[in-house]
Design an enzyme around this catalytic site. Structure first.
Site, PDB file in Angstrom:
ATOM      1  N   TYR A 270       0.814  -1.207   0.000  1.00  0.00           N
ATOM      2  CA  TYR A 270       0.000   0.000   0.000  1.00  0.00           C
ATOM      3  C   TYR A 270       0.850   1.260   0.000  1.00  0.00           C
ATOM      4  O   TYR A 270       0.385   2.323  -0.433  1.00  0.00           O
ATOM      5  CB  TYR A 270      -0.982  -0.022   1.178  1.00  0.00           C
ATOM      6  CG  TYR A 270      -2.241  -0.761   0.802  1.00  0.00           C
ATOM      7  CD1 TYR A 270      -3.282  -0.103   0.172  1.00  0.00           C
ATOM      8  CD2 TYR A 270      -2.364  -2.123   1.011  1.00  0.00           C
ATOM      9  CE1 TYR A 270      -4.424  -0.781  -0.232  1.00  0.00           C
ATOM     10  CE2 TYR A 270      -3.498  -2.813   0.614  1.00  0.00           C
ATOM     11  CZ  TYR A 270      -4.527  -2.133  -0.005  1.00  0.00           C
ATOM     12  OH  TYR A 270      -5.642  -2.811  -0.414  1.00  0.00           O
ATOM     13  N   HIS A 427      -5.823  -3.074   6.786  1.00  0.00           N
ATOM     14  CA  HIS A 427      -5.147  -4.007   5.888  1.00  0.00           C
ATOM     15  C   HIS A 427      -4.100  -4.852   6.611  1.00  0.00           C
ATOM     16  O   HIS A 427      -3.370  -5.604   5.971  1.00  0.00           O
ATOM     17  CB  HIS A 427      -4.485  -3.238   4.742  1.00  0.00           C
ATOM     18  CG  HIS A 427      -5.472  -2.679   3.765  1.00  0.00           C
ATOM     19  ND1 HIS A 427      -6.280  -3.484   2.995  1.00  0.00           N
ATOM     20  CD2 HIS A 427      -5.797  -1.399   3.447  1.00  0.00           C
ATOM     21  CE1 HIS A 427      -7.052  -2.719   2.234  1.00  0.00           C
ATOM     22  NE2 HIS A 427      -6.786  -1.463   2.492  1.00  0.00           N
TER      23      HIS A 427
END
Length: 748
Positions: A270, A427
């Site tokens: 990410y 996440h």
């Protein structure tokens, strides 16, 4: 998820800078009127467009990138314009069309600005007219699978992607349009879309999260493209809410999502994804408001972030698959190409970035890409140095870390990664103190990453699969300790987000011996766990590199301990007496991820140590671990309870230890030998480690003895209660005194 409360107000340390920026923005407001747009440019400036036009044919990497853009854009334009009513999830027809549209528009805008060919401007104008006519009539996307549904896409994140790219396209052709055409596109499409992503969805826009980073970049870049300073300030500082003074907006994202080392809290995958809005919006800010000095903000944190992202790649340039990572994404991704070029242009002394650019084989079409191409052509690149390093997590650097040990500066050398960071927000996985290992271009001890097939419609529309929760996030899916067959924090995200692992020590100054140690004091309830991993690469001790893995558990009650290792390759040898399930097999449990593991065999060893050897690529790897009386060895494979065949069927073995409270898992992984597939010559098939034993383990000290077949013994001593570098330690083991200074020592 929101960040830890104690970090939410660290923005105060940047208060002076923030006030300065606000004053500059106010001062600039007078000269930035919504109906007027300066001619500097958003990303591709007027000056850069002229330079590019006159430089074509001179720089090979830029010419390749430019010709590829021309070919791709022209091919898409020949297909005609399609702007379908949104209906499909990620990977579906309408999703892919709208995604391709913004990519093509952005490329066409660049080509118009460089060449002046009006066919590109007409293409963008026609498409934007179609979107402008459709947008006022769009409700929320019909696919109800996101906490924040978009307009063109199933989630607002993708809508922000669309506006980041489309704002660049519009910026390139704005001067080509008539006043009435600009008014139509801006008032019916761009401004309403920016409002939708901000004031109409404050719960997304004001988050500290990658979704909000994209939204801020979209709104701010649109503001610059149309000359609307209100949108720019909204992007920089967020939407003001009465009674809510929490940090928000683009500058708060920079403050709170990056550690002082440039580590992004959601992990490298990410971090790669977020680099595009962070760096692209920063470039737009720098082009239009250079007085803000955005690339100097927070001690040049954006440069640190790009360098950290590059360091978090394996021997093939793929990002370490921590947290919800889709494997095989590398630094050749468009996000890193753009980020590298822009950062190099801002910091041209970073010549090592040029060597990465050569590996990427592409540059962006801007002055930044041209600068990279020019300096590569001049031969100015220097080798990128792949370093052992500790990348701290948390805005203040106090939320654990990622420890990276490299056997050499060669990116193909041995690389160990240990994860002792924070949860990584939504996440994150329950994988505290997990580790992975790379060697000789191969993943050896593997990390699963996410259960997801991005944009593949047949796999739940490209979204995260149900197995991402039931398998990938569970502790047993990782190379870390599982206690009582339950995931860390009992799989509760909100609890996990309150805590981070504790850095204990990190040393990587000597290539012959590197070591990292961290503690996890909250994930397992009352048991406290410390993991120490060392990389010994001293030819005077062993001709082979040796990874030492020590897990010290301090607990008051009896527990069951499982320690799985997921390896890539083929098992060649084990000294256990085992039985395999050759005709039928069952799964290892009913929940916490165990339901997804096939039990392929089970055994025990009568020796003092358990050994297993496998081959990955051309090399051999031998695992040796101290055997306790009741230890069991399980041979497993991922893929049980997988009705849609979504999981990768990878092998693993696991040590199960029962009937113990406090305990120590002492293991080594030895790298040895080579199998030459061309000559069929095989050398050094057997390793040198013959025995490993714990000679002391308690709350204060762990002392491990490793015996090599050269009759050499190595003693690794670790201080568990005092990590000060100035403290002197002394322990008496087997009638022999071991004395050292600092939290660890290797006795040769």
């Amino acid at each position: 998820m929101s960040i830890d409360k104690k970090n939410k107000f660290m923005i105060k340390r940047n208060l002076t800078v923030r006030y300065f920026i606000l004053l500059v923005c106010i001062a600039l407001s007078a000269s930035m009127v919504a109906s007027e747009k300066n001619s500097t440019g958003l990303i591709l400036t007027d000056k850069a467009a002229k330079q590019i036009n006159s430089s074509l044919g001179k720089y090979s990497i830029f010419d390749y990138s430019y010709k590829r853009l021309v070919k791709t854009v022209n091919a898409e334009m020949r297909k005609g314009i399609k702007v379908p009513v949104p209906k499909d999830p990620a990977g579906g027809y309408t999703h892919n069309i709208h995604k391709q549209n913004y990519i093509t528009m952005c490329g066409a805008g660049q080509l118009y600005k460089i060449t002046g060919d009006t066919k590109y401007a007409e293409y963008i104008k026609s498409m934007l007219f179609m979107y402008a006519n459709m947008f006022p009539h769009l409700g929320l996307h019909p696919v109800e699978k996101s906490y924040a549904r978009g307009k063109l896409f199933w989630q607002q994140l993708n809508d922000a992607n669309w506006l980041v790219y489309t704002s660049q396209a519009y910026d390139c052709v704005r001067s080509y349009l008539s006043d009435s055409e600009k008014e139509l596109i801006e008032n019916q499409l761009l401004i309403p879309y920016a409002n939708f992503l901000s004031v109409e969805n404050i719960h997304v826009f004001n988050r500290i999260h990658n979704h909000a980073v994209w939204a801020a970049a979209a709104v701010g870049m649109t503001g610059y493209a149309i000359g609307n300073n209100e949108l720019v300030e909204r992007a920089l500082y967020g939407v003001k809410q009465e009674g809510n003074n929490d940090p928000k907006g683009f500058l708060s994202q920079i403050d709170l999502l990056f550690s002082p080392d440039g580590y992004y809290t959601e992990g490298p995958y990410y971090q790669r994804y977020s680099m595009l809005p962070f760096i692209m919006f920063a470039q737009a800010i720098d082009n239009n408001n250079p007085d803000l000095k955005i690339f100097q903000y927070r001690d040049q944190i954006l440069k640190k972030a790009v360098l950290a992202t590059l360091q978090m790649t394996d021997t093939e340039g793929k990002f370490f698959p921590l947290n919800d990572a889709v494997k095989n994404m590398s630094f050749k991704s468009p996000e890193l190409i753009n980020a590298l070029d822009i950062i190099y242009n801002a910091f041209p002394k970073e010549k090592e970035l040029l060597s990465i650019a050569k590996l990427q084989r592409m540059v962006m079409i801007s002055d930044a890409g041209l600068k990279v191409a020019q300096d590569i052509e001049k031969g100015l690149e220097v080798p990128f140095e792949w370093k052992s390093m500790e990348l701290r997590d948390g805005a203040e650097g106090d939320q654990g870390a990622i420890g990276i040990l490299r056997g050499s500066n060669d990116k193909y050398g041995t690389c160990i990664v240990m994860d002792y960071a924070s949860q990584g927000m939504g996440h994150g996985h329950f994988d505290r103190l997990g580790f992975m290992m790379y060697d000789d271009r191969n993943e050896v001890i593997s990390e699963y990453g996410a259960a997801r097939y991005v944009n593949i419609k047949s796999k739940h529309g490209g979204r995260y699969l149900p197995e991402n929760d039931t398998w990938s996030k569970q502790t047993v899916a990782h190379n870390t300790l599982v206690i009582d067959q339950k995931s860390q924090f009992n799989g509760k995200l909100k609890v996990a987000e309150k805590y981070a692992s504790e850095h204990w020590f990190f040393y990587a100054e000597d290539e012959k011996f590197q070591i990292v140690s961290a503690k996890e004091n909250n994930a397992y309830g009352s048991p406290k766990v410390q993991r120490t991993i060392a990389l010994i690469n001293d030819k005077d001790l062993s001709r082979n590199p040796i990874v030492v893995d020590i897990i010290n558990v301090q607990a008051e009650n009896i527990h069951t301990y499982d320690l799985p290792y997921y390896y890539q390759g083929q098992t060649l040898y084990t000294n256990a007496e085992y039985k395999t399930n050759t005709t039928s097999r069952s799964n290892m449990g009913s929940d916490s991820g165990y339901q997804h593991l096939w039990e392929e065999g089970k055994g025990q060893t009568s020796n003092s140590c358990y050994q297993q050897m496998w081959m990955t690529g051309r090399k051999f790897y031998t695992y040796t671990t101290e055997n306790h009386k009741n230890d069991e060895i399980y041979f497993m494979r991922i893929g049980a309870m997988d009705p849609e065949f979504s999981l990768r069927n990878e092998p693993a073995f696991m040590i199960r230890r029962t009937c113990e409270s406090s305990s120590c898992f002492a293991s080594t992984i030895e790298i040895h030998g080579k199998n030459d597939f061309n000559t069929e010559l095989v050398r050094d098939q057997m390793g040198q480690v013959t025995n490993i034993r714990t000679i002391q383990n308690d709350i204060n000290y762990t002392v491990i003895e490793i015996e090599l077949n050269l009759k050499t013994k190595v003693i690794l001593a670790i201080a568990n209660s005092d990590n000060a570098s100035s403290t002197n330690h002394s322990v008496m083991v087997d009638g022999k005194a071991y004395e050292w200074k600092g939290p660890y020592n290797l006795f040769k």
